[in-house]
Motif scaffolding. Structure first.
Motif, PDB file in Angstrom:
ATOM      1  N   GLN A 191       0.832  -1.207   0.000  1.00  0.00           N
ATOM      2  CA  GLN A 191       0.000   0.000   0.000  1.00  0.00           C
ATOM      3  C   GLN A 191       0.870   1.262   0.000  1.00  0.00           C
ATOM      4  O   GLN A 191       0.571   2.237  -0.698  1.00  0.00           O
ATOM      5  CB  GLN A 191      -0.928   0.007   1.210  1.00  0.00           C
ATOM      6  N   LYS A 197      -4.547   4.978  -1.940  1.00  0.00           N
ATOM      7  CA  LYS A 197      -5.374   5.855  -1.111  1.00  0.00           C
ATOM      8  C   LYS A 197      -6.809   5.354  -0.973  1.00  0.00           C
ATOM      9  O   LYS A 197      -7.577   5.896  -0.176  1.00  0.00           O
ATOM     10  CB  LYS A 197      -5.395   7.272  -1.704  1.00  0.00           C
ATOM     11  N   ALA A 198      -7.168   4.347  -1.774  1.00  0.00           N
ATOM     12  CA  ALA A 198      -8.534   3.822  -1.698  1.00  0.00           C
ATOM     13  C   ALA A 198      -8.547   2.361  -2.123  1.00  0.00           C
ATOM     14  O   ALA A 198      -7.741   1.932  -2.956  1.00  0.00           O
ATOM     15  CB  ALA A 198      -9.476   4.643  -2.580  1.00  0.00           C
ATOM     16  N   LEU A 209      -7.220  -0.523   5.277  1.00  0.00           N
ATOM     17  CA  LEU A 209      -6.486   0.491   4.525  1.00  0.00           C
ATOM     18  C   LEU A 209      -5.647   1.275   5.521  1.00  0.00           C
ATOM     19  O   LEU A 209      -6.174   1.885   6.447  1.00  0.00           O
ATOM     20  CB  LEU A 209      -7.456   1.414   3.780  1.00  0.00           C
ATOM     21  N   THR A 211      -3.529   3.902   5.203  1.00  0.00           N
ATOM     22  CA  THR A 211      -3.398   5.352   5.155  1.00  0.00           C
ATOM     23  C   THR A 211      -4.579   6.006   5.864  1.00  0.00           C
ATOM     24  O   THR A 211      -5.730   5.588   5.707  1.00  0.00           O
ATOM     25  CB  THR A 211      -3.310   5.850   3.696  1.00  0.00           C
ATOM     26  N   GLY A 214      -7.428   7.622   3.713  1.00  0.00           N
ATOM     27  CA  GLY A 214      -7.955   6.795   2.637  1.00  0.00           C
ATOM     28  C   GLY A 214      -9.403   6.383   2.843  1.00  0.00           C
ATOM     29  O   GLY A 214      -9.976   6.525   3.928  1.00  0.00           O
ATOM     30  N   LYS A 215      -9.994   5.858   1.772  1.00  0.00           N
ATOM     31  CA  LYS A 215     -11.382   5.404   1.813  1.00  0.00           C
ATOM     32  C   LYS A 215     -11.489   4.004   1.226  1.00  0.00           C
ATOM     33  O   LYS A 215     -10.720   3.623   0.349  1.00  0.00           O
ATOM     34  CB  LYS A 215     -12.286   6.369   1.044  1.00  0.00           C
ATOM     35  N   SER A 216     -12.477   3.261   1.703  1.00  0.00           N
ATOM     36  CA  SER A 216     -12.692   1.896   1.232  1.00  0.00           C
ATOM     37  C   SER A 216     -14.141   1.704   0.815  1.00  0.00           C
ATOM     38  O   SER A 216     -15.056   2.249   1.443  1.00  0.00           O
ATOM     39  CB  SER A 216     -12.345   0.880   2.325  1.00  0.00           C
ATOM     40  N   GLN A 243     -12.111   8.745  -6.379  1.00  0.00           N
ATOM     41  CA  GLN A 243     -10.885   8.524  -5.612  1.00  0.00           C
ATOM     42  C   GLN A 243      -9.619   8.722  -6.440  1.00  0.00           C
ATOM     43  O   GLN A 243      -8.558   9.016  -5.891  1.00  0.00           O
ATOM     44  CB  GLN A 243     -10.897   7.119  -5.005  1.00  0.00           C
TER      45      GLN A 243
END
Length: 320
Positions: A191, A197-198, A209, A211, A214-216, A243
């Protein structure tokens, strides 16, 4: 002769990171990666598994095991910063030279300083290969700038070391979109190296994740013929689009073969306006063993029909 072609850095990155049940670098006839730089530059660092093209005592370049090159799937040559291929065909004449036992498995080629080293060697190698010899565009300079984590000072790789080599997710869009499996997605170093970042997770297991910003997106889908990914294609596509403005996105499933490739193709069809056929061929070049199961193929066909208003790709063909 097979010819000479350019190889984008992303292409070599994906070649290195192919795997089946283990890294394909373990296969003896998979990749022959040749470094045409000086000994000092090679010793300082080189691309993993590369071997340097050596000189004979007579000062002539050696072609390693020419009789085996015909069985190698990918033969890639690089120098420091090759920028383009010449437009004229070039064929170097081999000199008849007496060789000692140490050079018995190599062919000798005279050095021509008027042509770039990588291209010079590629022109000489093409007579032995079944597939085109690939010249790395931008050479080591560009590749190492993009993929610093694939540099090494190691000159000899033992089979057991290649067995334990952990491939990275394949790169779909340069430095932006990647596709991989659960193990790769759970690796903090991967990563970090890829600046993920996603995450788009279409497996049934949650992934962390690492970071902070970040988003998932987790869409829990089983890898079965009855599973529905079609209804999530718009959500996946819009999430990735949003993203990519922030950083790199990794699409993952358990093995990185069926569900992740389905989601990735759905995105390419939506945002890059690829037909299913074009998305399939594009992704197959990135990951050679990608394979959505039949149920997902039908859903991708329906997605294509929704985007274009009519079916474009005949999914009854054996290729699908």
């Amino acid at each position: 002769m097979a010819g000479v072609m350019f190889c984008e850095p992303r292409h070599l990155y994906n070649i290195i990171n192919q795997y089946r049940w283990r890294s394909r670098l373990t296969e003896p006839n998979y990749l022959c990666l040749l470094d045409a730089r000086s000994q000092r530059e090679f010793n300082d660092s080189h691309i993993i598994t590369a071997q340097r093209i050596e000189l004979s005592p007579a000062g002539e370049y050696l072609i390693p095991n020419p009789e085996e090159l015909g069985y190698v799937r990918f033969c890639v040559v690089y120098d420091h910063d090759t920028g383009f291929l010449g437009c004229t065909d070039y064929q170097e004449e081999e000199k008849e030279t007496d060789t000692g036992p140490a050079w018995a498995n190599s062919s000798l080629v005279s050095l021509d300083a008027g042509e770039g080293d990588a291209l010079l060697h590629a022109r000489n190698l093409e007579q032995y290969t079944r597939y085109p010899v690939l010249v790395l565009k931008g050479g080591y300079k560009l590749f190492s700038a993009c993929y610093h984590f694939l540099k090494s000072q190691k000159t000899l790789w033992m089979p057991q070391e290649l067995d334990t080599f952990q491939p990275y997710p394949v790169e779909i869009l340069p430095a932006k979109l990647y596709m991989g499996n659960f193990k790769q997605a759970s690796d903090k170093q991967i990563q970090k190296d890829l600046k993920i970042k996603a995450l788009v997770n279409v497996s049934e297991q949650p992934v962390t994740l690492f970071t902070e910003e970040g988003k998932s997106l987790h869409i829990s889908v089983p890898d079965s013929l009855e599973a529905d990914l079609f209804s999530s294609f718009p959500t996946i596509s819009h999430f990735i689009d949003a993203q990519l403005d922030v950083g790199a996105v990794l699409v993952l499933s358990s093995l990185g073969i069926s569900r992740s490739s389905t989601a990735t193709m759905a995105y390419l069809m939506h945002s890059c306006r690829f037909s299913l056929q074009r998305a399939w061929k594009y992704l197959l070049k990135c990951k050679m063993n990608m394979r959505p199961h039949r149920g997902f193929v039908e859903q991708l066909s329906a997605w294509e029909n929704q985007i274009y208003g009519c079916p474009v790709t005949d999914v009854t063909e054996p290729n699908y």
